[in-house]
Design a protein around this motif. Structure first.
Motif, short mmCIF file in Angstrom:
data_model
loop_
_atom_site.label_atom_id
_atom_site.label_comp_id
_atom_site.label_asym_id
_atom_site.label_seq_id
_atom_site.Cartn_x
_atom_site.Cartn_y
_atom_site.Cartn_z
N CYS A 1 -1.12 -2.43 -3.63
CA CYS A 1 0.50 -2.13 -4.32
C CYS A 1 0.30 -2.52 -5.87
O CYS A 1 0.04 -3.75 -5.90
CB CYS A 1 1.54 -2.47 -3.37
N ASP A 2 0.91 -1.68 -6.79
CA ASP A 2 0.80 -1.75 -7.95
C ASP A 2 0.50 -2.92 -8.59
O ASP A 2 -0.64 -3.21 -9.32
CB ASP A 2 2.02 -1.18 -8.65
N ALA B 1 -1.64 1.71 -8.58
CA ALA B 1 -2.34 1.15 -7.72
C ALA B 1 -3.77 1.63 -7.70
O ALA B 1 -4.63 0.82 -7.54
CB ALA B 1 -1.77 1.42 -6.25
N GLU C 1 6.25 -2.74 -4.43
CA GLU C 1 6.74 -1.75 -5.39
C GLU C 1 7.90 -0.85 -4.99
O GLU C 1 8.93 -0.76 -5.80
CB GLU C 1 5.72 -0.65 -5.69
N THR C 2 8.15 -0.82 -3.44
CA THR C 2 9.33 -0.10 -3.25
C THR C 2 10.66 -0.75 -3.07
O THR C 2 11.91 -0.25 -3.04
CB THR C 2 9.17 0.78 -2.12
N HIS D 1 -1.99 2.04 -0.20
CA HIS D 1 -1.17 2.33 -1.21
C HIS D 1 -0.96 3.70 -1.64
O HIS D 1 -1.69 4.68 -1.10
CB HIS D 1 -1.62 1.39 -2.45
N CYS D 2 -0.16 4.12 -2.66
CA CYS D 2 -0.12 5.27 -2.98
C CYS D 2 -1.45 6.21 -3.32
O CYS D 2 -2.31 5.67 -4.03
CB CYS D 2 0.68 5.63 -4.40
N CYS E 1 2.75 -0.84 1.96
CA CYS E 1 1.39 -0.39 1.40
C CYS E 1 0.47 -1.30 1.99
O CYS E 1 -0.87 -0.94 2.05
CB CYS E 1 1.41 -0.61 0.02
FE1 FES Z 1 2.74 0.77 -3.26
FE2 FES Z 1 3.02 2.99 -4.49
S1 FES Z 1 4.60 1.91 -3.48
S2 FES Z 1 1.21 1.68 -4.30
#
Ligand code: FES
Length: 577
Positions: free
Chosen positions: A128-129, A207, A92-93, A200-201, A60
């Motif tokens: 990212c989150d 995020a 996050e991943t 990011h998502c 991200c």
């Molecule tokens: Fe990084 Fe969703 S995986 S914000």
């Protein structure tokens, strides 16, 4: 805000490192020269640390290398001295057991990095989150002038004629695959399209929620949080953020002056209008704990009752962040709820929040709705009851209406491994009437409060077309998830909360209109079970895991470490040593 007087160079924090005619300062100056800088390049100028949470395992933030250069450009332009400081990237991943396990570690690192070094201001690069809340928590505790550079959402992705939302569509397509409606080749093709760029998502997951709340709280430049990561405007915003960081250093504008009770009220109002992630509740509680701002859980429920969801963004709605940006972005949305905001709240931009959103246009009224045509009347609800005496959360905007009042028999999984093992076992026999219960998935039990709250449904129900059941856990769920999932049950099972006492077949009553969650078992039987309950064995005998296991607070308190919450004392600045 910038009416605060401009400081003289000798009042900068970094001057205490570089200016004195003594042995220690000789070391500081000579070692800065070792890096190739002449005295006039760093001495007497604000030193601005660029806290970079980018690394090769946080996709991200794949554009952060370039953004560091953009921020540097801005800092040089404004007469500052930029220094890049890499800090922990919370991917996050890629992080196990969950990036949340390490949120407080990045918060601690941020605080100590800022405190230890000759830093006059910081640019906090997050997206990212967990990165944004962690950076804010650390910067607030260090109380060094700081500004967030939001990483920006990834581009919209089109796949087979429809827009894909990272996260939300993964869950939906996985359910289709489990039900046999999506082939192996389709699944592989989806893998190629779900994350089409850096950023990011692009749904209103955690995020996008947390970067937006950083902006609502006044911690980044107006409009910054909605700009897509790879848009040219994002590079320009990064440079402007660098320039503004220099101003913050000169005027000594600290996070404690920005993150006031009014800023938290604004964040909660915006959270509801966005239909944002339930994770934001945990992060805001933690941040409030550090700020010393009282923030009862019920405040979220009360604001949710008053402010409808206006952002038509996945997972509660239809669109993704790029559409939101083009529709007017967060300033447009905030202008729509202007009368619900403390418009006199100060921001790092040098103007009030009201000035920042004044006259902000909305270009697409289906993406940013009017209050009389909302996406949902309410975003979330806070529940209490004998199953969650310290509270629980349900995201009503992403739940099924017909399940918001439901009583059914419990089917209990003692932990996530048990869930995975027995979910599709024919002997488990889950029906649409059942209430699925997951124990030991909370802050201590997870460990680290993983996103397991959207419990997967068994294949047998998916094949029948069933897509939702009442699910209850002490876990969180991803901001991109959906379903009738009761989350953050506190106290959690692993510390002996009532969730630990539920048995298969117990009747559980969820009544969202009444804000209740109860297990219909008489008190004498619950007491008998409580006496027989044994805590799960500790997992960690050493290291960070042990620190987390012993110090983490419950969901209703934000899951910070107890010793990091504000206690009224002042941590000594290390340059007194
Ligand atoms: Fe990084 Fe969703 S995986 S914000």
């Amino acid at each position: 805000m910038l009416s605060r007087p401009r400081r003289r160079p000798d009042q900068l924090r970094s001057s205490r490192f570089f200016a004195p005619d003594d042995l220690r300062s000789f070391g500081h100056r000579s070692r800065q020269k070792q890096s190739g800088f002449a005295t006039e390049e760093f001495s007497g100028r604000p030193v601005v640390a660029i806290l970079n949470t980018g690394n090769d395992l946080i996709s991200c933030h794949a554009h952060f290398r370039q953004r560091v250069d953009d921020i540097r450009r801005g800092i040089w332009q404004a007469g500052g001295f930029p220094v890049e400081v890499p800090v922990l990237g919370l991917s996050e991943t890629f992080m196990k057991p969950t990036s949340m396990f390490y949120r407080n570690l990045l918060a601690m690192e941020t605080e100590e990095v800022l405190r230890a070094h000759p830093v006059d201001a910081a640019v906090l690069m997050g997206g990212c989150d967990k990165t944004v809340p962690a950076l804010l928590m650390g910067a607030l505790s260090a109380d060094v002038p700081s500004i967030v550079m939001p990483g920006g959402p990834m581009n919209r992705s089109r796949w087979r004629g429809r827009t894909l939302g990272s996260g939300s569509d993964v869950w939906r397509c996985w359910a289709d695959r489990q039900a046999g409606r999506l082939s192996c080749a389709d699944w592989s093709d989806l893998e190629d399209h779900i994350a089409p760029s850096a950023g990011h998502c692009m749904t209103m997951g955690t995020a996008s929620t947390m970067t937006s709340l950083a902006e609502a709280m006044g911690m980044c430049l107006p409009g910054a949080a909605s700009i897509p990561a790879v848009h040219a405007a994002h590079a320009r915003m990064a440079a402007a953020t660098g320039r503004q960081a220099v101003e913050l250093a000169w005027h000594d504008v600290r996070p404690s002056q920005i993150l006031t009770e009014a800023a938290f009220d604004n964040a909660i109002a915006v959270l509801m209008a966005l239909g944002g992630s339930t994770n934001a509740i945990v992060h805001l509680l933690a941040l409030a704990g550090r700020a010393g701002v009282p923030l009862p859980l019920e405040k979220f429920d009360a604001v949710s009752h008053d402010i409808p969801v206006l952002a038509n963004l996945q997972p509660a709605g239809t669109y993704v962040m790029e559409d939101f940006f083009e529709a007017g972005g967060l300033p447009g949305l905030m202008a729509r709820i202007r009368d619900r905001l403390h418009t006199d709240a100060v921001t790092v931009a040098g103007q009030s929040l009201g000035q920042a959103v004044a006259e902000a246009p909305v270009y697409d009224e289906d993406v940013i709705r009017l209050p009389d045509s909302p996406v949902a009347r309410h975003s979330l609800a806070v529940l209490r009851g004998n199953l969650c005496p310290d509270g629980a959360i349900i995201k009503t905007a992403a739940a099924s209406d017909h399940l918001l009042q439901h009583t059914g028999p419990a089917i209990v999984f003692s932990d996530y491994a048990d869930l995975k093992k027995r979910l599709d076992d024919p002997r488990t026999q889950i029906t649409p009437d059942h209430v699925m219960v997951l124990q030991n998935a909370g802050p201590v039990g997870g460990p680290g409060f993983p996103e397991w709250g959207m419990l997967p449904l068994p294949k047998s129900l998916l094949e029948q077309g069933i897509r939702d059941l009442v699910r209850i856990s002490d876990a969180r769920m991803s901001g991109t998830s959906f379903g009738t999932c009761v989350l953050h049950v506190a106290p959690e099972a692993a510390v002996g909360g009532p969730l630990a006492l539920v048995r298969d077949g117990d009747r559980i009553c969820l009544d969202v209109p009444a804000r209740r969650l109860d297990v219909q078992v008489d008190e004498a039987e619950l007491t008998r079970r409580r006496h027989a309950w044994q805590p799960p064995p500790k997992r960690f005998s050493r290291g960070y895991g042990r620190l987390l296991e012993t110090e983490i607070t419950q969901a209703c308190d934000g899951c910070d470490f107890r010793f990091l919450e504000a206690d009224g004392s002042v941590t000594p600045d290390p340059d007194i040593f």
